[in-house]
Write an enzyme that holds these catalytic residues in place. Sequence first.
Site: not given
Ligand code: APR
Length: 228
Positions: A57, A60, A92-93, A108, A175-177
Amino acid sequence: MGNDKKKIVFLTGAGMSAESGIKTFRDTNGLWENYPVMDVASADGFARNPALVHQFYNMRRADLLKAQPNDGHRLVAELEKDYDVYVITQNVDNLHERAGSSNVLHLHGELMKVRALDDESKVYELKPEAIETTPETIIDGHHVRPHIVFFQEAVPMIEPAIDIVKQADIVVVIGTSLVVYPAAGLLSFAPPSARLFYIDPNPAVVPNRVNVIKKGASEGMKELIKQL
Ligand code: APR
């Protein structure tokens, strides 16, 4: 006193901060490709080797100090003049706050905060000039840990987050998977009447009623604003 502004709720993940130079977790060369997640971001990992977790951390935080909010963060903040804006973030930013968002809920935890090991209600904001912590760090007479929700730990803010999504007129996922629960399940609490959007260049599968904008956060937010 309520106001007549529509309520727009943003659900953001690591992709929101990608254009600020902050690594995501699961993209190519993401954080979890380079660090064993269960060693650096889980309750067991912290119990086993707290020094390693503090170090992860610290690294980060150092990355965050070099980062600036991007246009995506700024466009979210600017919508506050026309909408009741709520940001529910897995990140967390502090880039949403630094872009001017005034209503940010961190599911988170928060990278620039630590909390007392023996009293989780005692939370301390780290100053930019003193971001490093170790198992020996003492603040206000307490040993501290990152104010982060580790894997294997509860997500105390999920209930307030669900209540906010239930009241939304518009929900925008950015921007989340959508693989980490309970955060990933929030979209399902949106009212049937709400308009749903998902901004992501490589989107996960979502229900048909969600308007997918297959773009990055900044370009995607410009596209969203045209559709609002
Ligand atoms: N703009 C928007 N989305 C983007 C970009 C961008 N420039 N670049 C990548 N992405 C997308 C990817 O396509 C993906 O869907 O951001 C997503 C990132 O996914 P993860 O890396 O899995 O991040 P996240 O979904 O936030 O992870 C959830 O997992 O490890 C834990 O606590 C951690 O909060 C985190 C949680």
